[in-house]
Scaffold this motif. Structure first.
Motif, PDB file in Angstrom:
ATOM      1  N   VAL A 108       0.816  -1.216   0.000  1.00 62.28           N
ATOM      2  CA  VAL A 108       0.000   0.000   0.000  1.00 62.28           C
ATOM      3  C   VAL A 108       0.852   1.269   0.000  1.00 62.28           C
ATOM      4  O   VAL A 108       0.325   2.382  -0.075  1.00 62.28           O
ATOM      5  CB  VAL A 108      -0.970   0.020   1.201  1.00 62.28           C
ATOM      6  N   GLY A 109       2.169   1.111   0.076  1.00 63.48           N
ATOM      7  CA  GLY A 109       3.044   2.278   0.069  1.00 63.48           C
ATOM      8  C   GLY A 109       4.490   1.844   0.039  1.00 63.48           C
ATOM      9  O   GLY A 109       4.804   0.658   0.192  1.00 63.48           O
ATOM     10  N   GLU A 110       5.369   2.796  -0.187  1.00 68.96           N
ATOM     11  CA  GLU A 110       6.795   2.480  -0.140  1.00 68.96           C
ATOM     12  C   GLU A 110       7.561   3.667   0.424  1.00 68.96           C
ATOM     13  O   GLU A 110       7.097   4.816   0.383  1.00 68.96           O
ATOM     14  CB  GLU A 110       7.337   2.098  -1.523  1.00 68.96           C
ATOM     15  N   VAL A 111       8.725   3.362   0.973  1.00 67.43           N
ATOM     16  CA  VAL A 111       9.631   4.373   1.500  1.00 67.43           C
ATOM     17  C   VAL A 111      11.009   4.109   0.904  1.00 67.43           C
ATOM     18  O   VAL A 111      11.482   2.968   0.915  1.00 67.43           O
ATOM     19  CB  VAL A 111       9.724   4.308   3.040  1.00 67.43           C
ATOM     20  N   SER A 112      11.636   5.137   0.373  1.00 65.00           N
ATOM     21  CA  SER A 112      12.992   5.029  -0.150  1.00 65.00           C
ATOM     22  C   SER A 112      13.935   5.762   0.798  1.00 65.00           C
ATOM     23  O   SER A 112      13.824   6.978   0.971  1.00 65.00           O
ATOM     24  CB  SER A 112      13.079   5.627  -1.553  1.00 65.00           C
ATOM     25  N   LEU A 113      14.822   5.002   1.434  1.00 66.32           N
ATOM     26  CA  LEU A 113      15.736   5.582   2.421  1.00 66.32           C
ATOM     27  C   LEU A 113      17.154   5.640   1.876  1.00 66.32           C
ATOM     28  O   LEU A 113      17.643   4.677   1.275  1.00 66.32           O
ATOM     29  CB  LEU A 113      15.765   4.739   3.697  1.00 66.32           C
ATOM     30  N   LEU A 114      17.816   6.756   2.097  1.00 67.48           N
ATOM     31  CA  LEU A 114      19.248   6.850   1.845  1.00 67.48           C
ATOM     32  C   LEU A 114      19.953   6.145   2.999  1.00 67.48           C
ATOM     33  O   LEU A 114      19.790   6.529   4.166  1.00 67.48           O
ATOM     34  CB  LEU A 114      19.673   8.315   1.760  1.00 67.48           C
ATOM     35  N   ILE A 115      20.705   5.102   2.683  1.00 62.69           N
ATOM     36  CA  ILE A 115      21.297   4.252   3.713  1.00 62.69           C
ATOM     37  C   ILE A 115      22.743   4.661   3.957  1.00 62.69           C
ATOM     38  O   ILE A 115      23.568   4.676   3.036  1.00 62.69           O
ATOM     39  CB  ILE A 115      21.241   2.766   3.304  1.00 62.69           C
ATOM     40  N   ARG A 116      23.046   4.970   5.201  1.00 59.45           N
ATOM     41  CA  ARG A 116      24.411   5.277   5.621  1.00 59.45           C
ATOM     42  C   ARG A 116      24.823   4.247   6.668  1.00 59.45           C
ATOM     43  O   ARG A 116      24.263   4.207   7.769  1.00 59.45           O
ATOM     44  CB  ARG A 116      24.493   6.692   6.202  1.00 59.45           C
ATOM     45  N   HIS A 117      25.782   3.394   6.310  1.00 58.72           N
ATOM     46  CA  HIS A 117      26.265   2.373   7.242  1.00 58.72           C
ATOM     47  C   HIS A 117      27.446   2.911   8.047  1.00 58.72           C
ATOM     48  O   HIS A 117      28.322   3.600   7.500  1.00 58.72           O
ATOM     49  CB  HIS A 117      26.714   1.125   6.483  1.00 58.72           C
ATOM     50  N   ASN A 118      27.464   2.579   9.330  1.00 56.28           N
ATOM     51  CA  ASN A 118      28.534   3.016  10.223  1.00 56.28           C
ATOM     52  C   ASN A 118      29.094   1.817  10.978  1.00 56.28           C
ATOM     53  O   ASN A 118      28.355   0.877  11.296  1.00 56.28           O
ATOM     54  CB  ASN A 118      28.002   4.031  11.238  1.00 56.28           C
ATOM     55  N   LEU A 119      30.395   1.843  11.273  1.00 52.72           N
ATOM     56  CA  LEU A 119      30.997   0.789  12.076  1.00 52.72           C
ATOM     57  C   LEU A 119      30.883   1.174  13.546  1.00 52.72           C
ATOM     58  O   LEU A 119      31.352   2.248  13.948  1.00 52.72           O
ATOM     59  CB  LEU A 119      32.458   0.577  11.703  1.00 52.72           C
ATOM     60  N   LEU A 120      30.262   0.306  14.338  1.00 55.40           N
ATOM     61  CA  LEU A 120      29.969   0.589  15.741  1.00 55.40           C
ATOM     62  C   LEU A 120      30.714  -0.380  16.647  1.00 55.40           C
ATOM     63  O   LEU A 120      30.779  -1.582  16.373  1.00 55.40           O
ATOM     64  CB  LEU A 120      28.458   0.462  16.003  1.00 55.40           C
ATOM     65  N   ARG A 121      31.268   0.157  17.769  1.00 52.36           N
ATOM     66  CA  ARG A 121      31.992  -0.682  18.739  1.00 52.36           C
ATOM     67  C   ARG A 121      31.842  -0.123  20.146  1.00 52.36           C
ATOM     68  O   ARG A 121      31.478   1.034  20.347  1.00 52.36           O
ATOM     69  CB  ARG A 121      33.488  -0.709  18.429  1.00 52.36           C
ATOM     70  N   GLN A 122      32.210  -0.972  21.119  1.00 52.57           N
ATOM     71  CA  GLN A 122      32.305  -0.497  22.501  1.00 52.57           C
ATOM     72  C   GLN A 122      33.445   0.498  22.655  1.00 52.57           C
ATOM     73  O   GLN A 122      33.355   1.445  23.442  1.00 52.57           O
ATOM     74  CB  GLN A 122      32.552  -1.683  23.452  1.00 52.57           C
ATOM     75  N   VAL A 123      34.557   0.253  21.943  1.00 51.00           N
ATOM     76  CA  VAL A 123      35.735   1.132  22.045  1.00 51.00           C
ATOM     77  C   VAL A 123      35.851   1.942  20.767  1.00 51.00           C
ATOM     78  O   VAL A 123      35.473   1.495  19.684  1.00 51.00           O
ATOM     79  CB  VAL A 123      37.020   0.312  22.286  1.00 51.00           C
ATOM     80  N   ASN A 124      36.431   3.130  20.900  1.00 48.51           N
ATOM     81  CA  ASN A 124      36.413   4.080  19.787  1.00 48.51           C
ATOM     82  C   ASN A 124      37.679   3.995  18.938  1.00 48.51           C
ATOM     83  O   ASN A 124      38.415   4.965  18.780  1.00 48.51           O
ATOM     84  CB  ASN A 124      36.229   5.500  20.332  1.00 48.51           C
ATOM     85  N   ASN A 125      37.969   2.796  18.396  1.00 48.84           N
ATOM     86  CA  ASN A 125      39.089   2.621  17.469  1.00 48.84           C
ATOM     87  C   ASN A 125      38.875   1.350  16.657  1.00 48.84           C
ATOM     88  O   ASN A 125      37.941   0.584  16.921  1.00 48.84           O
ATOM     89  CB  ASN A 125      40.429   2.589  18.208  1.00 48.84           C
ATOM     90  N   LEU A 126      39.758   1.134  15.685  1.00 52.05           N
ATOM     91  CA  LEU A 126      39.644  -0.024  14.803  1.00 52.05           C
ATOM     92  C   LEU A 126      40.565  -1.174  15.208  1.00 52.05           C
ATOM     93  O   LEU A 126      40.687  -2.153  14.473  1.00 52.05           O
ATOM     94  CB  LEU A 126      39.974   0.386  13.355  1.00 52.05           C
ATOM     95  N   GLU A 127      41.184  -1.080  16.346  1.00 48.56           N
ATOM     96  CA  GLU A 127      42.164  -2.088  16.753  1.00 48.56           C
ATOM     97  C   GLU A 127      41.491  -3.333  17.304  1.00 48.56           C
ATOM     98  O   GLU A 127      40.491  -3.258  18.021  1.00 48.56           O
ATOM     99  CB  GLU A 127      43.107  -1.491  17.807  1.00 48.56           C
ATOM    100  N   ASN A 128      42.075  -4.505  16.967  1.00 52.61           N
ATOM    101  CA  ASN A 128      41.681  -5.800  17.538  1.00 52.61           C
ATOM    102  C   ASN A 128      40.204  -6.149  17.298  1.00 52.61           C
ATOM    103  O   ASN A 128      39.550  -6.745  18.149  1.00 52.61           O
ATOM    104  CB  ASN A 128      41.976  -5.833  19.051  1.00 52.61           C
ATOM    105  N   VAL A 129      39.694  -5.794  16.120  1.00 54.79           N
ATOM    106  CA  VAL A 129      38.337  -6.214  15.763  1.00 54.79           C
ATOM    107  C   VAL A 129      38.402  -7.639  15.222  1.00 54.79           C
ATOM    108  O   VAL A 129      39.051  -7.892  14.199  1.00 54.79           O
ATOM    109  CB  VAL A 129      37.714  -5.276  14.710  1.00 54.79           C
TER     110      VAL A 129
END
Length: 365
Positions: free
Chosen positions: A167-188
């Protein structure tokens, strides 16, 4: 706490704003009282409470009268929320979405129904379809197609046997983000997200986290929820999910394609909401199959060409019969109430072994 001193002109402006806020509140409550009366009449007449065409008409009229400085897009957002809050007084709308909280599916539902809707979070799209068909929810919202990765195959399969329609549609601009408990990319060690999100971010993941396991889960928000339980895990999800689960946004907008959009379908039983009237910018979706003979697929296109109907999507899915048969999912530009579209559909139906209109609805912005 003592407020910092302010100049007399600023103090005067704040007094004016406070007075205007009180006027706005009074007028909004007057509108809500009228909406309650509308709800009483609709209840007595058995009329549908939620009418997206009426919402669109009101917003278009308000935007036409808008002289600024508010932007029309912001005016639309404000009025959608006002109408959602008033509708909740008439009859709260139950809407099934992919959970947990923080999914893009939830965001699409809020975009369409406003934040006053009563959201029912489901573990997967199967449950969204079931909740809508069973009446647990009046409406459902499901992913249909991504501009990078194509169709959501499970949604197409579910439409085949479900009594609901679009009965309807929604078109969303998708922005993916990397989320973690700690604020860095180390040891993922593990990155978790919906399979489509993992695919949409594969180049970034290969470049920045080549050693991390990519683990598919039921939704991006579920990946974020799991990431909140282990400091060596990360999720790919929205800013809404980051706030929901108390995670850092380590990297913003990691999707490989900058213009990454997903279409979501709003579904309902026909007795809950009939096919919306033509808006002038509509899509008609259907699923068909044809006899397995030479030229059968080509013949599907002839009624469209002869009647001047544009096809905007054509997807095939196995019929799972073991006979190499397929169902074809087709989107057409237009509405069945238009003579040329009606003529094309009638001719098309005569060629098909299986024919089902999935819905006709206004195209999402």
């Amino acid at each position: 706490m003592t407020e910092p001193s302010q100049s007399a002109p600023l103090a005067d402006l704040r007094v004016r704003i406070d007075a205007l806020d009180q006027q706005l509140l009074t007028l909004l409550n007057e509108r809500a009282h009228v909406a309650e009366q509308v709800g009483d009449i609709k209840r007595a007449e058995g009329s549908p409470f939620f009418r997206p065409d009426r919402v669109a008409q009101v917003i278009e009229k308000i935007q036409g009268a808008n002289k600024g400085p508010l932007l029309n897009q912001h005016v639309a957002s404000i009025w959608r929320e006002i109408m959602s809050a008033c509708l909740a007084l008439e009859a709260p709308q139950r809407v099934a979405v992919l959970g947990p909280q923080g999914t893009f599916c939830e965001e699409a539902a809020i975009e369409f129904f406003g934040s006053a809707a009563n959201l029912i979070h489901c573990a997967n799209f199967d449950e969204v379809f079931h909740a809508t068909a069973a009446g647990t929810a009046q409406y459902g919202v499901v992913g249909m197609e991504n501009s990078t990765e194509g169709v959501v195959a499970r949604s197409l399969d579910l439409f085949l046997r479900s009594p609901v329609h679009v009965v309807g549609e929604v078109s969303l601009l998708i922005r993916h983000n990397l989320l973690r408990q700690v604020n860095n990319l180390e040891n993922v060690e593990v990155v978790m997200a919906h399979p489509q999100a993992l695919a949409q971010c594969q180049n970034w993941l290969t470049q920045h986290l080549p050693q991390a396991e990519r683990r598919a889960v039921s939704s991006n928000a579920e990946g974020a929820r799991l990431a909140a339980t282990n400091p060596r895990w990360a999720g790919i999800a929205s800013e809404r999910a980051a706030a929901q689960f108390g995670l850092h946004i380590v990297s913003h907008a990691i999707q490989d394609e900058a213009y990454n959009r997903t279409r979501f379908a709003v579904i309902a039983l026909p007795q809950t909401m009939a096919m919306p009237p033509a808006s002038g910018r509509d899509c008609t979706s259907l699923v068909v199959s044809v006899p397995n003979r030479p030229g059968a697929v080509h013949d599907l296109l002839v009624p469209l060409k002869n009647n001047g109907v544009s096809m905007t999507r054509f997807e095939s899915r196995p019929a799972k019969s073991g006979q190499w048969e397929y169902y074809f999912y087709i989107d057409l530009a237009g509405h069945p109430s238009q003579p040329h579209v009606a003529a094309a559909l009638k001719e098309l139906q005569g060629l098909c072994a299986f024919y089902k209109v999935l819905g006709a609805y206004p195209v999402g912005e």
